[in-house]
Design a protein around this motif. Structure first.
Motif, PDB file in Angstrom:
ATOM      1  N   GLY A   5      34.730  36.926  -3.890  1.00 51.43           N
ATOM      2  CA  GLY A   5      33.426  37.511  -4.183  1.00 51.43           C
ATOM      3  C   GLY A   5      32.423  37.326  -3.066  1.00 51.43           C
ATOM      4  N   THR A   6      32.463  36.159  -2.417  1.00 51.86           N
ATOM      5  CA  THR A   6      31.519  35.881  -1.330  1.00 51.86           C
ATOM      6  C   THR A   6      31.823  36.725  -0.098  1.00 51.86           C
ATOM      7  OG1 THR A   6      31.170  33.620  -2.121  1.00 51.86           O
ATOM      8  CG2 THR A   6      30.645  34.058   0.183  1.00 51.86           C
ATOM      9  N   LEU A   7      33.098  36.820   0.266  1.00 49.03           N
ATOM     10  CA  LEU A   7      33.468  37.580   1.464  1.00 49.03           C
ATOM     11  C   LEU A   7      33.422  39.086   1.236  1.00 49.03           C
ATOM     12  CD1 LEU A   7      36.439  35.409   2.817  1.00 49.03           C
ATOM     13  CD2 LEU A   7      33.997  35.273   3.372  1.00 49.03           C
ATOM     14  N   TRP A   8      33.581  39.511  -0.020  1.00 53.24           N
ATOM     15  CA  TRP A   8      33.509  40.935  -0.369  1.00 53.24           C
ATOM     16  C   TRP A   8      32.186  41.542   0.107  1.00 53.24           C
ATOM     17  CZ3 TRP A   8      37.478  43.701  -2.326  1.00 53.24           C
ATOM     18  CH2 TRP A   8      37.225  44.934  -2.940  1.00 53.24           C
ATOM     19  N   LEU A   9      31.142  40.744   0.047  1.00 53.83           N
ATOM     20  CA  LEU A   9      29.830  41.234   0.460  1.00 53.83           C
ATOM     21  C   LEU A   9      29.793  41.596   1.937  1.00 53.83           C
ATOM     22  CD1 LEU A   9      27.909  38.646  -1.644  1.00 53.83           C
ATOM     23  CD2 LEU A   9      27.386  41.081  -1.703  1.00 53.83           C
ATOM     24  N   THR A  61      24.193  46.468   4.300  1.00 53.06           N
ATOM     25  CA  THR A  61      24.554  45.514   5.358  1.00 53.06           C
ATOM     26  C   THR A  61      26.051  45.270   5.477  1.00 53.06           C
ATOM     27  OG1 THR A  61      24.258  43.623   3.865  1.00 53.06           O
ATOM     28  CG2 THR A  61      22.345  44.311   5.156  1.00 53.06           C
ATOM     29  N   GLY A  62      26.840  45.663   4.471  1.00 55.41           N
ATOM     30  CA  GLY A  62      28.281  45.473   4.538  1.00 55.41           C
ATOM     31  C   GLY A  62      28.920  46.351   5.590  1.00 55.41           C
ATOM     32  N   LEU A  63      30.058  45.924   6.113  1.00 52.65           N
ATOM     33  CA  LEU A  63      30.716  46.626   7.211  1.00 52.65           C
ATOM     34  C   LEU A  63      31.030  48.076   6.857  1.00 52.65           C
ATOM     35  CD1 LEU A  63      32.009  46.430  10.039  1.00 52.65           C
ATOM     36  CD2 LEU A  63      34.120  45.671   8.920  1.00 52.65           C
ATOM     37  N   PHE A  64      31.411  48.338   5.604  1.00 55.14           N
ATOM     38  CA  PHE A  64      31.758  49.693   5.189  1.00 55.14           C
ATOM     39  C   PHE A  64      30.598  50.414   4.501  1.00 55.14           C
ATOM     40  CE2 PHE A  64      36.150  47.654   4.641  1.00 55.14           C
ATOM     41  CZ  PHE A  64      36.461  47.898   5.974  1.00 55.14           C
ATOM     42  N   MET A  65      29.420  49.805   4.553  1.00 54.79           N
ATOM     43  CA  MET A  65      28.249  50.383   3.883  1.00 54.79           C
ATOM     44  C   MET A  65      27.103  50.623   4.863  1.00 54.79           C
ATOM     45  SD  MET A  65      29.443  50.653   0.853  1.00 54.79           S
ATOM     46  CE  MET A  65      28.005  51.042  -0.143  1.00 54.79           C
ATOM     47  N   GLY A  66      27.440  50.821   6.124  1.00 56.45           N
ATOM     48  CA  GLY A  66      26.431  51.135   7.127  1.00 56.45           C
ATOM     49  C   GLY A  66      26.009  49.970   7.984  1.00 56.45           C
ATOM     50  N   GLY A  67      26.527  48.790   7.709  1.00 52.41           N
ATOM     51  CA  GLY A  67      26.191  47.626   8.502  1.00 52.41           C
ATOM     52  C   GLY A  67      27.261  47.313   9.524  1.00 52.41           C
ATOM     53  N   PHE A  88      29.601  39.781   7.225  1.00 48.08           N
ATOM     54  CA  PHE A  88      30.847  39.058   6.956  1.00 48.08           C
ATOM     55  C   PHE A  88      30.857  37.704   7.660  1.00 48.08           C
ATOM     56  CE2 PHE A  88      35.179  37.855   8.093  1.00 48.08           C
ATOM     57  CZ  PHE A  88      35.781  37.840   6.844  1.00 48.08           C
ATOM     58  N   VAL A  89      30.382  37.670   8.886  1.00 51.01           N
ATOM     59  CA  VAL A  89      30.392  36.419   9.660  1.00 51.01           C
ATOM     60  C   VAL A  89      29.580  35.341   8.963  1.00 51.01           C
ATOM     61  CG1 VAL A  89      29.641  35.330  11.826  1.00 51.01           C
ATOM     62  CG2 VAL A  89      30.830  37.537  11.867  1.00 51.01           C
ATOM     63  N   ILE A  90      28.373  35.668   8.530  1.00 52.94           N
ATOM     64  CA  ILE A  90      27.542  34.631   7.914  1.00 52.94           C
ATOM     65  C   ILE A  90      28.046  34.268   6.520  1.00 52.94           C
ATOM     66  CG2 ILE A  90      25.522  35.143   9.322  1.00 52.94           C
ATOM     67  CD1 ILE A  90      24.319  36.702   7.021  1.00 52.94           C
ATOM     68  N   GLN A  91      28.639  35.240   5.813  1.00 55.32           N
ATOM     69  CA  GLN A  91      29.239  34.911   4.517  1.00 55.32           C
ATOM     70  C   GLN A  91      30.389  33.923   4.700  1.00 55.32           C
ATOM     71  OE1 GLN A  91      26.543  36.853   2.537  1.00 55.32           O
ATOM     72  NE2 GLN A  91      28.277  36.275   1.276  1.00 55.32           N
ATOM     73  N   LEU A  92      31.199  34.158   5.713  1.00 57.28           N
ATOM     74  CA  LEU A  92      32.352  33.301   5.973  1.00 57.28           C
ATOM     75  C   LEU A  92      31.919  31.893   6.367  1.00 57.28           C
ATOM     76  CD1 LEU A  92      35.431  33.008   6.335  1.00 57.28           C
ATOM     77  CD2 LEU A  92      35.122  33.770   8.709  1.00 57.28           C
ATOM     78  N   ILE A  93      30.934  31.779   7.223  1.00 56.37           N
ATOM     79  CA  ILE A  93      30.460  30.453   7.650  1.00 56.37           C
ATOM     80  C   ILE A  93      29.910  29.681   6.461  1.00 56.37           C
ATOM     81  CG2 ILE A  93      28.726  29.247   9.032  1.00 56.37           C
ATOM     82  CD1 ILE A  93      29.017  31.504  11.099  1.00 56.37           C
ATOM     83  N   ALA A  94      29.132  30.334   5.620  1.00 58.31           N
ATOM     84  CA  ALA A  94      28.572  29.671   4.444  1.00 58.31           C
ATOM     85  C   ALA A  94      29.676  29.205   3.511  1.00 58.31           C
ATOM     86  CB  ALA A  94      27.617  30.614   3.715  1.00 58.31           C
ATOM     87  N   ALA A  95      30.652  30.077   3.253  1.00 56.34           N
ATOM     88  CA  ALA A  95      31.732  29.746   2.328  1.00 56.34           C
ATOM     89  C   ALA A  95      32.564  28.578   2.843  1.00 56.34           C
ATOM     90  CB  ALA A  95      32.622  30.967   2.106  1.00 56.34           C
TER      91      ALA A  95
END
Length: 413
Positions: A334-338, A345-351, A356-363
């Motif tokens: 769920g965290t990385l899905w964002l 901001t998502g990679l496939f949503m215009g970002g 993904f990088v900051i989601q991964l570091i936080a997780a």
């Protein structure tokens, strides 16, 4: 905040508090009959202890003045003396009560990994120290202006990016799942550990617990929506409610499809577990993805978690009730899905790749910290006071050995 929104926050607080008894029912039904009292007591023990700790010091620790701070001053607002004095509407105080319910259920979730073999008071010692050293600071990192909240600005200045964890993918599920893995390692395997070691003793109890969790999750995800009621724009609340409905629904489908393909049968326990997997996965992203991606997320989470629970047999750790396979894995998904599907901001949503990088570091940061502290703390408790039951006590049953009670008193008339 007007009276209607304050009332909603009060209702949401009650809903989330009710989720901890839901965990108790869910876990209680999954264990064997002679462990059900012990399993439910671990949740209720966490409820009593962590609620008190949160009001005394936890709320103060969960907000920091600098992102470089480990946690807030535990005695900065001891027992909420300052908050009560400066809160004529009660809004801030109710918000603190709402926060307490998250601390409680996060701690209670861990207990499922050590079912059937843990002593109660060492568990209580672990729960209190872990909540203080891990949950309270992590809540500050994620929601209290700590370092996780600043990752986007630090790594991608001017981008407007920030870690998204609306209701607790990192702070609740990854946090609890990593600690569960540590305790499973500390306490070791149950006597006779092998696939099929025991079946749930009360499937209706499991279904009841999962239903309560799903019911309470609408408060869990929707409790802190600004101006949830009486606003001209309730889009955020509507999105959260729909996603909290549809993602776990898809999680049910994902899990039972995998069961059918793998084992030839789809089970009610699998359906309940799939719902919980979907709920876990949607927690961080409920306000930031469109329903179509919530459906896909639920299908993916349900399927992957159904496969992930098999890892314990291959890797040899005894996660009794699959906390790792559901909460750690589901929270990660769920965290990385964002990073891919967050609106705008998502990679496939215009970002770009930044989300993904900051989601991964936080997780990963939360996972490593929670695991290490739980591992050290668990080993220390085991060495000093003894965390695990002796084999003969485990075989006799935790309920009778530890609590002097039985879940079901059978009388012959």
């Amino acid at each position: 905040m007007d009276s209607g929104n304050i009332a909603w926050l009060m209702i949401a607080t009650a809903l989330v508090l009710f989720m901890t008894p839901g965990v108790a029912f869910f876990y209680g039904g999954l264990v064997k009959a002679k462990s059900v009292v012990s399993m439910m007591m671990m949740s209720f023990g966490a409820l009593g202890l962590v609620a008190v700790l949160w009001v005394l010091i936890g709320a103060s620790m969960s907000v920091v003045e600098s992102p470089f701070a480990f946690a807030g001053n535990p005695f900065g607002d001891f027992a909420l003396q300052n908050t009560i004095a400066d809160d004529p509407t009660g809004e801030a105080t109710i918000g603190i009560a709402f926060g307490a319910t998250f601390a409680i259920i996060t701690t209670a979730l861990i207990s499922g990994s050590i079912a059937d073999r843990a002593r109660f008071w060492p568990w209580m010692l672990f729960a209190g120290i872990w909540a203080t050293l891990v949950y309270f600071p992590v809540a500050a990192w994620v929601w209290g202006d700590g370092w996780i909240s600043m990752l986007g600005e630090w790594l991608f200045p001017g981008s407007g990016l920030e870690v998204i964890d609306y209701a607790g993918g990192t702070a609740v599920h990854i946090n609890a799942g990593a600690a569960a893995l540590a305790l499973a390692i500390v306490l070791g395997r149950r006597v006779g550990f092998q696939k099929g070691i025991n079946k749930p003793h009360n499937v209706p109890l499991v279904m009841l617990g999962a239903s309560i969790l799903w019911f309470g999750w609408f408060g869990f995800n929707g409790g802190l929506v600004p101006n949830a009621l009486g606003s001209d724009d309730n889009t955020a609340m509507g999105l959260i409610i729909v996603n909290t409905l549809v993602c776990p629904a898809a999680g049910v489908l994902g899990w039972i499809i995998i069961e059918k393909l793998k084992d030839g049968k789809s089970t009610s326990v699998g359906a309940a577990s799939g719902a919980v997997s979907g709920l876990v996965a949607i927690t961080p992203s409920c306000a930031d993805i469109n329903p179509i991606w919530a459906i896909v997320l639920g299908l993916v989470a349900g399927a992957v978690c159904a496969l992930a629970i098999e890892l314990k047999w291959k890797l040899g750790y005894d996660d009794s009730l699959d906390v790792i396979g559901v909460h750690l894995v589901g929270g990660m998904i769920g965290t990385l899905w964002l990073g891919f599907f967050a609106n705008d901001t998502g990679l496939f949503m215009g970002g770009g790749i930044g989300q993904f990088v900051i989601q991964l570091i936080a997780a990963v940061g939360v996972m490593v910290y929670a695991f290490v502290v739980a591992l050290v703390l668990g080993f220390a408790i085991q060495k000093i006071v003894g965390f695990r039951l002796a084999d003969e006590e485990e075989i006799a049953g935790v309920d009778a050995t530890v609590h002097g009670e039985e879940g079901y008193e059978m009388q012959v008339r």
